[in-house]
Design a protein around this motif. Structure first.
Motif, PDB file in Angstrom:
ATOM      1  N   ASP B 283       0.812  -1.218   0.000  1.00 11.08           N
ATOM      2  CA  ASP B 283       0.000   0.000   0.000  1.00 11.08           C
ATOM      3  C   ASP B 283       0.847   1.269   0.000  1.00 11.08           C
ATOM      4  OD1 ASP B 283      -2.238  -1.551  -0.023  1.00 11.08           O
ATOM      5  OD2 ASP B 283      -2.589  -1.427   2.148  1.00 11.08           O
ATOM      6  N   GLN B 290       2.409   0.215  -7.994  1.00  9.62           N
ATOM      7  CA  GLN B 290       1.322  -0.760  -7.792  1.00  9.62           C
ATOM      8  C   GLN B 290       0.773  -1.212  -9.150  1.00  9.62           C
ATOM      9  OE1 GLN B 290      -1.629   0.785  -5.092  1.00  9.62           O
ATOM     10  NE2 GLN B 290      -0.177   1.032  -3.409  1.00  9.62           N
ATOM     11  N   ARG B 300      -0.965 -10.230  -5.071  1.00 10.21           N
ATOM     12  CA  ARG B 300      -0.853  -9.261  -3.983  1.00 10.21           C
ATOM     13  C   ARG B 300       0.232  -9.674  -2.985  1.00 10.21           C
ATOM     14  NH1 ARG B 300       0.331  -6.842  -0.752  1.00 10.21           N
ATOM     15  NH2 ARG B 300      -0.633  -5.331   0.645  1.00 10.21           N
TER      16      ARG B 300
END
Lengths: 268, 434
Positions: B283, B290, B300
């Motif tokens: 994040d 990303q 992920r």
């Protein structure tokens, strides 16, 4: 004879590692603008940090990084010498024993006990010694780490059959030539520049820091005069260092180098 | 040892290449069953923790930098932070940003060296990057230019690429003038596209199929992709200050090895480095990174260690993006370092070396001399994880010829970009098929 055997052979280069941080051999890989040309000019025959392909010796040029700290390495350096036409030591570990030579001044068992839980698994000599203590060395490149420019200079000279020209004057001279403000005169900072071999390019004084001697002692260095001056009180123009600080000034990355070793011990 | 000509094979590699340092791997296969994998480190011991005793706190950054010529900034900054914690030295935001910038230089230099020069040849079947350059000249030339930029950042801020001289407890000797730092800008602009290209290149590599259930440990920072500072977090919910490191992790000294081997206090193997950071800090990646991860087809959480090469390329892109912003907003720290009064104390410092978490602890006496030093480098922490990966990799490739098995084992070890000098410490591969 085959055509391949009669074609001009590229000189072979080997890079060997002993006790070290890998930073000096990294300096070869850090020659980003020259690396692919070097690989054309020489056959990189043995360089484990860069390639798994190895060719058998003998080698025309061997670069040796690191100091001798184990019985196994003591045997290995002799084999390396037998396989090398020209042997060049690179860096403070190979030329003086490096920072790990501090253990030569201490009790090795005490050192092992301080770091390892099961000391009996560890096999090491009491000393960390330069390559030249064990085998003949043709050229040495000082520094912790070496200077890339000096490395390229030596390789180029050897490939052209010239004698490499390396400075043996002191760092202090380099600062004067470069117009770098003297940190001792201007700020009273202890500086090993007057007794340290030139070659780094005035890195530390340029940022206002005293030279910490990573290129080792210059020829005929007057270490005693420097130490005595550093120990003078600040009001008398010295740096006001105590005995321990003076010892540590000399006992750094070239602890075991002749001159630095003895001067440090004088301030035991 | 040959015991039976029909079922016995022995494979031995004395020196593993393209790693920093010396180590060993021995694999024993009996009647087609994997019996034992031992991964050990033979790098001659250099006793850093012992030779630091009695030195002034100011000596620790430069001395510990000599643990590793590939990631000296991890040591310079980790040791400095520990001393600053022990002595209560404040570090202002300008200095924090300067430290992150110089560390981005080290990440770019170290990651690009590993991705393009040391690891990519494994995926493409070359012994080294120089051979690879014959067929893939653009990849190697671009990588060399990127790596040079990383070194240039180290030189502009640190004064030298290997073992920078300008970093000191509390800050720097001299704050680099703004014009010198701004001069990095044009090459960083070029680097953005080059780093995107590196990600696309790595994403196109064929990777062996392996899935591992790692316990990931990394630094975590609420806004930045953690490099220079953060809290200690893990994939099983740990979130503690770096000063609590030794409450949760320990080092054990194993037979025949000159490195200490990390594990959790309750004896579990854990994993530090790019995969851990990616899993725990996705994040905090810039949106572009990303997107690049998704475009590269990465899940992920990446559990295939061979995909670490893609994550390193993504982290290189992140470091370039960060470095551009830090250069743009650079304000020379003033003063370059605060006045420091030496005294007693215990301090911890922890940063993300390119290879993973690197933790320092020092205890000082009343004069600021080092009484006790403890340094936990990334490769020591990953040593067990490397061994467990190898077990899976050998099991999956056991039926292949020795040469191929050895190749994939070496490739698996290089997934960790192991700095064996760091683990104070190398590789000999010794496969025994009985």
């Amino acid at each position: 004879m085959t055509a391949a055997a009669t074609a001009p052979r590229r000189p072979t280069l080997a890079v060997h590692k002993f006790a070290s941080c890998d930073g000096c051999q990294l300096s070869l890989l850090d020659c980003e603008d020259e690396l692919l040309d070097i690989a054309q000019a020489v056959e990189i025959a043995y360089f484990l940090e860069a390639t798994r392909a190895t060719a058998k010796g003998p080698y025309d040029i061997a670069l040796v990084e690191g100091s001798i700290t184990t019985a196994h390495d003591l045997k290995r350096i002799r084999a390396v010498r037998r396989q090398a036409k020209v042997l060049v030591t690179i860096g403070a570990c190979a030329t003086s024993g490096g920072i790990q030579a501090l253990k030569s001044l201490a009790d090795t068992d005490d050192y092992i006990n301080a770091v390892y839980a099961h000391p009996r698994f560890i096999s090491t000599l009491d000393t960390s010694t330069p390559i030249a203590d064990h085998v003949p060395v043709d050229y040495e490149l000082r520094g912790c780490p070496i200077d890339r420019g000096q490395l390229l200079h030596v390789l180029t000279a050897l490939l052209h059959g010239r004698q490499p020209r390396l400075p043996n004057h002191s760092q202090c001279v380099e600062c004067k030539r470069a117009g770098t403000v003297c940190v001792t005169v201007a700020a009273g900072t202890p500086c090993l520049g007057p007794v340290t071999q030139a070659g780094c390019g005035t890195l530390c004084p340029r940022v206002g820091r005293g030279c910490y001697g990573c290129f080792g002692p210059a020829e005929t260095a007057n270490t005693a005069a420097l130490a005595d001056h550093a120990r003078l009180p600040v009001q008398d123009g010295g740096a006001g260092l105590d005995a321990t600080a003076t010892r540590h000034l000399f006992h750094g990355f070239n602890t075991n180098a002749p001159g630095f070793r003895e001067e440090g011990l004088r301030h035991g | 040892m040959a015991r039976d000509g029909a079922t016995t094979r022995r494979l031995k590699v004395e020196n593993l290449a393209r790693v920093e340092g010396e180590g060993a791997l021995s694999v024993r296969i009996q009647d087609g069953v994997l019996k034992d994998v031992a991964f050990t480190i033979h790098e001659p011991p250099r006793f850093f923790e012992a030779l630091l005793r009695g030195r002034m706190y100011t000596d620790a950054p430069d001395i510990t930098a000599r643990i590793c010529g590939i990631c000296p900034v991890a040591y310079l900054l980790g040791a400095s932070q520990a001393m600053e914690a022990a002595l209560g030295v404040p570090i202002d935001d300008d200095m924090r940003r300067l430290r992150r910038l110089v560390y981005c230089g080290e990440w770019i230099e170290s990651h690009v060296l590993h991705v393009a020069m040391l690891h990519a040849p494994d995926f493409l079947g070359y012994p080294d990057a120089i051979q690879m350059a014959g067929d893939h000249p653009r990849i190697v030339e671009t990588a060399l230019r990127l790596k040079k930029l990383g070194n240039r950042i180290l030189e502009v801020i640190g004064g030298r690429a290997v073992h920078p001289v300008n970093l000191v407890v509390g800050g720097v000797y001299r704050s680099p003038p703004r014009d010198e730092v701004l001069a990095l800008r044009p090459e960083l602009d070029w680097a953005l596209e080059a780093a995107r290209g590196l990600v696309a290149f790595t994403a196109g590599l064929t990777v062996p199929a392996v899935e591992r259930d790692y316990l990931f440990v990394a630094l975590h920072h609420p806004t930045d992709y953690a490099i220079t500072e953060g809290t200690l977090v893990s994939s099983d919910g740990l979130d503690v200050p770096v000063s609590a490191f030794h409450d949760h992790f320990s080092e054990d000294h194993q037979k025949h090895s000159n490195a200490l081997v990390g594990a959790t206090r309750d004896g579990r193997t854990y994993h530090v480095g790019p995969l851990a950071r990616y899993a725990l800090n996705f994040d905090q990646f810039a949106p572009e990174v990303q997107d690049a991860a998704r475009a590269a087809g990465l899940p992920r959480v990446v559990r295939n260690p061979f995909q670490s090469i893609v994550v390193r390329a993504l982290e290189t892109l992140q470091a370039v993006i960060d470095a551009r912003a830090l250069v743009e907003g650079y304000a020379p720290p003033a003063p370059p370092r605060p006045e420091i009064i030496p005294g007693p104390g215990i301090g911890h410092g922890c940063t993300e070396a390119p290879r993973g978490l690197c933790h320092h602890t020092y205890e000082l006496d009343e004069d600021g001399r080092i009484l006790h030093a403890c340094i936990v480098p990334p490769t020591a922490q990953n040593q067990r994880s490397i061994g467990e990966d190898l077990r899976e990799v050998v099991a999956a490739h056991m039926d292949e010829p020795d040469e191929r098995l050895q190749w994939v084992c070496e490739q698996a070890i290089r997934n960790y970009d192991p700095c064996i000098s760091c683990a104070t410490h190398f590789l000999t591969l010794d496969v025994e098929r009985l």
